[in-house]
Design a protein around this motif. Structure first.
Motif, PDB file in Angstrom:
ATOM      1  N   ARG A   1      -1.649  33.265 -10.167  1.00  0.00           N
ATOM      2  CA  ARG A   1      -2.314  34.084  -9.366  1.00  0.00           C
ATOM      3  C   ARG A   1      -2.108  34.067  -7.779  1.00  0.00           C
ATOM      4  NH1 ARG A   1      -6.534  36.007 -12.161  1.00  0.00           N
ATOM      5  NH2 ARG A   1      -7.173  35.033 -14.140  1.00  0.00           N
TER       6      ARG A   1
ATOM      7  N   ASP B   1       0.365  37.077  -5.384  1.00  0.00           N
ATOM      8  CA  ASP B   1       0.017  37.874  -4.158  1.00  0.00           C
ATOM      9  C   ASP B   1       0.702  37.267  -2.980  1.00  0.00           C
ATOM     10  OD1 ASP B   1      -1.993  39.431  -4.746  1.00  0.00           O
ATOM     11  OD2 ASP B   1      -3.349  37.751  -5.063  1.00  0.00           O
TER      12      ASP B   1
ATOM     13  N   HIS C   1       3.685  36.854  -0.057  1.00  0.00           N
ATOM     14  CA  HIS C   1       4.410  37.751   0.785  1.00  0.00           C
ATOM     15  C   HIS C   1       5.485  36.964   1.292  1.00  0.00           C
ATOM     16  CE1 HIS C   1       1.455  41.138   0.729  1.00  0.00           C
ATOM     17  NE2 HIS C   1       0.364  40.046   0.434  1.00  0.00           N
TER      18      HIS C   1
ATOM     19  N   GLN D   1       6.927  37.096  -9.493  1.00  0.00           N
ATOM     20  CA  GLN D   1       5.981  37.889  -8.787  1.00  0.00           C
ATOM     21  C   GLN D   1       5.610  38.970  -9.766  1.00  0.00           C
ATOM     22  OE1 GLN D   1       7.029  38.192  -4.329  1.00  0.00           O
ATOM     23  NE2 GLN D   1       4.865  38.017  -4.607  1.00  0.00           N
TER      24      GLN D   1
ATOM     25  N   ARG E   1       2.073  39.099 -12.454  1.00  0.00           N
ATOM     26  CA  ARG E   1       1.137  40.144 -12.366  1.00  0.00           C
ATOM     27  C   ARG E   1       1.175  40.633 -13.859  1.00  0.00           C
ATOM     28  NH1 ARG E   1       3.616  42.884  -7.130  1.00  0.00           N
ATOM     29  NH2 ARG E   1       2.976  41.242  -5.682  1.00  0.00           N
TER      30      ARG E   1
END
Length: 480
Positions: free
Chosen positions: A229, A233, A235, A279, A283
């Protein structure tokens, strides 16, 4: 992000309650339940069973006893310790690796460490052979296990190194103090996930996630699902500092400051592409939990006709430089191949051939493959000069071309321009010329190319299918 504390280590029930509390909705709880069921099924396939664990224990005990006997016979002051995933319970069923480090005092000089280490290693593994990382060690087989016997120095901490492997025992101590059974199980699941998506391994071919990095990431986030999780997200650049050493300036997409050595980024080898790959599939797994993500497989090998079909369909102009693979280890070969293909692609782009994508493969032969928008170009190319009002540069540009055979100089708006003759109108001609050796090739790659190489142009690249059918299948059906 705050690092993991040593005490208390959260229990499995506490961690699962935390996940449920954070989900915050019935739908999310349902998704988590689906993922938990998938993870449970995956664990049935990857957790070592009692027989595997017992066989590993017996092999380690016997090898340790043999090393200790050899040290005693030679009156050497050293100890032996098991390190790596099998020491920490994070190995996957079917993995057959044992790493034993023979740790010598810092007072021993480097030559003696190497000599003693090889003597002990060869005595314990008489059918093994010597390999070389930063210094030599012995590797071999014992009772069905692949064994590395590695000498190192007993340094005070991971930042006080006399050789690169000296930090490994400190990694081992750090993790064994923190990895309980549930964390270890989550690490195994995360490793299997990374293997399934093709992002596991810190070798310089893969440029992915090392075993040590996977363990730190699971600890830092409190479990496998929590890590997914968070990663979904991220960055980049992402900076994690488990022991709050104070993050140095690292120029990497993922930074995990080594808890035992604040000068080192554990994730330094991990490429931006593999961070993005994690990533993407994090997802995907969270939105659609399924076992298949954990057990990815190679595509079916592409036939020669299949390659030709893709080339015709795409209407592009692939061109491949083919040569004998340099006789160096993979960790030397692949950085050189990556450097070489980047140089070739950059030069073709600079010359106007508009590369679409590139790839490099290696087996008995090595390949630098670039797919071009154009194989041939017009005899002239446009070259824009400076604005006329920038007098010194403008006059220099005009004078350089005014007396030549080029078209111009002429005015286009407020600046000079010229249309000059191209040096190469055919990409194949460029790659057959001395220019190939001016693009920044890897040292061993350049040496092999100077001995001999061939070009395959257009659908002739289909000739590579027999040797590189799987690699070409990946190339023509690209996935994240």
């Amino acid at each position: 992000m705050r690092g993991v504390s040593v005490e208390p280590v959260p229990s499995a029930s506490t961690r699962f309650r935390r996940v449920a509390d954070n989900l915050g909705s019935t739908m999310a709880e349902s998704d988590s339940g689906d993922l938990s069921r998938v993870v449970a099924t995956v664990r049935e396939r990857i957790d070592p069973d009692a027989a595997e664990r017992a066989a590993l224990r017996d092999a380690v005990d016997e090898l340790t006893a043999r090393v200790e006997a050899e040290l005693a016979d030679r009156s050497l002051e050293a100890d032996v310790l098991q390190v790596g995933s099998t020491a920490r319970g994070t190995w996957l069923s079917g993995d057959r690796d044992i790493d034993l480090f023979v740790r010598f005092p810092e007072s021993v000089d480097r030559d003696s460490l190497e000599r003693y280490g090889l003597a002990v290693g060869n005595a314990v593994l008489p059918d093994g052979h010597e390999e070389y990382a930063e210094h030599p060690y012995v590797t071999g087989r014992f009772d069905g296990f692949d064994v590395d016997l590695v000498p190192c120095f007993d340094v005070e901490d991971g930042a006080s190194l006399r050789s690169a492997v000296d930090r490994t025992p400190h990694h081992n101590d750090y993790l064994r103090a923190r990895l309980d059974d549930e964390f270890a199980a989550d690490v195994r699941v995360f490793k299997r996930f990374l293997k399934g998506i093709g992002a596991y391994g810190s070798d310089l071919r893969t440029r992915g996630f090392s075993g040590y990095l996977t363990e730190l990431l699971v600890l830092e986030h409190g479990g496998f699902e929590e890590l997914l999780r968070a990663a979904a997200d991220w960055h980049p650049p992402v900076e994690l500092d488990p022991e709050d050493h104070g993050t140095r300036s690292f120029d990497d997409p993922l930074v995990v400051v080594d808890p035992t050595d604040p000068t080192r980024n554990v994730a330094a080898v991990c490429s931006a592409e593999n961070v993005a790959r994690l990533q993407h599939y994090a997802r995907e797994l969270l939105s659609d939990p399924r076992e298949a993500v954990f057990f990815g497989s190679d595509p079916d090998s592409l036939s020669e006709e299949g390659v030709r079909g893709h080339v015709r369909r795409r209407g592009t102009h692939p061109i491949a430089v083919v040569f004998d693979t340099p006789d160096v280890v993979d960790d030397q070969l692949y950085p050189q191949l990556y450097k070489s293909i980047a140089g070739v692609e950059s030069e073709l782009a600079r010359r106007g051939f508009a590369p679409i994508r590139s790839a490099t493969f290696a087996a008995d032969r090595a390949v630098l493959l670039v797919e071009l928008s154009h194989r041939t170009l017009p005899n002239v190319e446009r070259h824009d000069g400076p604005p006329v009002h920038v007098r010194p540069h403008a006059e220099g540009f005009y004078d350089a071309y005014a007396a030549g055979d080029d078209y111009g100089p002429f005015l286009d708006g407020g600046r000079y321009a010229v249309e000059r003759e191209r040096e190469f109108t055919d990409a194949a001609a460029l790659l057959e010329s001395e220019t190939l050796f001016q693009v920044g090739l890897g040292t061993n790659v350049e040496r092999k190319l100077r001995e001999d190489y061939s070009l395959l142009v257009g659908d002739d690249v289909a000739e590579l299918a027999d040797e590189f059918g799987v690699e070409l299948a990946r190339y023509f059906d690209p996935r994240p």
